[in-house]
Design an enzyme around this catalytic site. Structure first.
Site, PDB file in Angstrom:
ATOM      1  N   ARG A  99       0.741  -0.861   0.264  1.00  0.00           N
ATOM      2  CA  ARG A  99      -0.179  -0.019   0.298  1.00  0.00           C
ATOM      3  C   ARG A  99       0.996   1.543   0.305  1.00  0.00           C
ATOM      4  NH1 ARG A  99      -3.676  -2.221  -1.358  1.00  0.00           N
ATOM      5  NH2 ARG A  99      -5.274  -2.622  -0.443  1.00  0.00           N
ATOM      6  N   GLU A 130      -3.292   7.358  -4.882  1.00  0.00           N
ATOM      7  CA  GLU A 130      -3.610   6.776  -6.476  1.00  0.00           C
ATOM      8  C   GLU A 130      -4.925   7.594  -6.845  1.00  0.00           C
ATOM      9  OE1 GLU A 130      -3.573   2.609  -6.225  1.00  0.00           O
ATOM     10  OE2 GLU A 130      -1.481   2.501  -5.065  1.00  0.00           O
ATOM     11  N   HIS A 181      -0.642  -0.119  -9.578  1.00  0.00           N
ATOM     12  CA  HIS A 181      -1.325  -0.969  -9.304  1.00  0.00           C
ATOM     13  C   HIS A 181      -2.248  -2.511  -9.823  1.00  0.00           C
ATOM     14  CE1 HIS A 181      -3.804  -0.983  -4.856  1.00  0.00           C
ATOM     15  NE2 HIS A 181      -3.177  -1.834  -4.722  1.00  0.00           N
TER      16      HIS A 181
END
Length: 302
Positions: free
Chosen positions: A222, A251, A269
Site C-alpha cells: 500500500r 492513487e 497497482h
C-alpha cells in the site's frame, strides 16, 4: 429503483470487470451511486472506503465483499458493532502479487525498462546495471504474500531478513523487530504488509537512509506505508539506488519527479491484474455472497 426481494440491493463501490458485474446483475439489483437504504450488500475493491457515515446510511447492510485483500479502508469496529460481515479474496491473488514483486526487483536492478526505452529510441549504449543475484533481501510483512515472495526470491538471495509481528521459527531468515533494523541489513527491501494506522508512513527518511545508496526499494503493498515525499527525495539525492513501485499514496496520482527517473519502475497497482487472478477473485466474491444469502458459512471472512 429497488428490485424485489429475490434481487437484493447491492452497492458497487469501485470498478469491477464486466464479467463480474454481469454475474452480480443476475443475483442483485445493482447501484453505482446513491445506494438505497435497503442495500444489503457492498462489493468494493481493496482501496474502497467504508466508514461509519456510509454505514449509517445503509441500515439494512449485511455484508461487504472486498475484491482484493486490502481492507484498511473498512471501519471494522463499526461493521462488527453492526453485525456486518466482511470478506476478502486471499490466496487467489497471492501468486500474481508475488510474481510482480520479483519482476519489479529484477527490472530495477537490471534496468530493464530504462534499457527498453533506450533501444526503442535508437540507442544502444546504456549505463551498467546491478547484479540481481547474491543480494541480501529483506521483506517487511511475512503473511501469505510475503512468504510467496520469499519463495520466489530465494534463488537471488545470499541472505533473507524479515520483519513481522513475531519471529517465524519455520522461516529460514533473520528476524528484525523493527523496519529500520531490517533496512540496514538488506540490499533489497520489499514491502508486503497491510496498510492502516499501524503501518502509516512506516517507511520514512530514516528507513530509506538505513537501506543506503546501493539499496533497492520495492512496494507491492500500500502507498500509505511510505512517506512518499521522503521516498522521492531519497531517489533524487541518491540516498537509495532505485525503486519498483506498484502502489502510491494518492492513487491514481503519481509524483511527477519519479516519472522521469531511469532508476524507478512504475506499475499502476496491478499486482493481481492477471486474467487468471481476476477471474478467481471474482469467483470468490460471488461465492461469499452466495454463501451469505444462502445461509451458509462464508468462505473467507475476516
Amino acid at each position: 429503483m429497488t428490485n424485489d426481494t429475490s434481487h437484493p440491493d447491492l452497492y458497487l463501490l469501485g470498478g469491477v470487470s464486466p464479467a463480474l458485474e454481469a454475474t452480480l446483475a443476475e443475483r442483485f439489483a445493482l447501484h453505482r451511486k446513491d445506494p438505497p437504504a435497503t442495500t444489503r450488500a457492498i462489493v468494493g475493491g481493496g482501496s474502497s472506503v467504508v466508514g461509519a457515515a456510509l454505514l449509517d446510511r445503509l441500515p439494512a447492510l449485511e455484508i461487504i465483499a472486498i475484491h482484493g485483500v486490502g481492507y484498511d479502508g473498512i471501519d471494522l469496529a463499526a461493521t462488527k458493532a453492526r453485525g456486518i460481515a466482511v470478506t476478502t479474496t486471499p490466496d487467489v491473488l497471492t501468486d500474481d502479487v508475488a510474481d510482480l514483486a520479483i519482476g519489479l526487483m529484477l527490472a530495477v536492478q537490471r534496468r530493464i525498462v530504462a534499457n527498453d526505452r533506450a533501444v526503442r529510441g535508437g540507442g544502444w549504449s546504456v549505463d551498467l546495471a546491478r547484479r540481481a543475484s547474491g543480494r541480501r533481501i529483506g521483506i517487511f510483512g511475512l503473511g501469505r504474500i510475503g512468504k510467496a515472495i520469499a519463495k520466489r526470491a530465494a534463488p537471488f538471495a545470499s541472505e533473507f531478513h524479515y520483519t513481522a509481528r513475531s519471529a517465524k521459527p519455520d522461516f529460514a531468515g533473520v528476524f528484525h523487530a523493527d523496519i529500520a533494523s531490517l533496512a540496514a541489513s538488506c540490499d533489497v527491501l520489499i514491502i508486503a504488509a497491510p496498510g492502516g494506522e499501524a503501518t502509516s508512513h512506516i517507511v520514512d527518511a530514516g528507513v530509506l537512509a538505513a537501506l543506503g545508496e546501493d539499496g533497492i526499494f520495492v512496494n507491492i503493498a500500500r502507498g500509505s506505508l511510505v512517506d512518499e515525499p521522503a521516498l522521492v527525495a531519497a531517489l533524487l539525492d541518491g540516498t537509495i539506488a532505485g525503486a519498483g513501485l506498484d502502489v502510491f499514496a494518492d492513487e491514481p496520482a503519481v509524483p511527477d519527479a519519479v516519472k522521469t527517473m531511469d532508476q524507478v519502475v512504475l506499475s499502476p497497482h496491478q499486482g493481481s491484474a492477471t486474467v487468471d487472478g481476476r477471474a478467481a477473485m471474482a469467483a470468490l466474491v460471488v461465492a461469499n455472497l452466495d454463501a451469505h444469502f444462502g445461509g451458509k458459512a462464508l468462505l473467507t471472512p475476516l
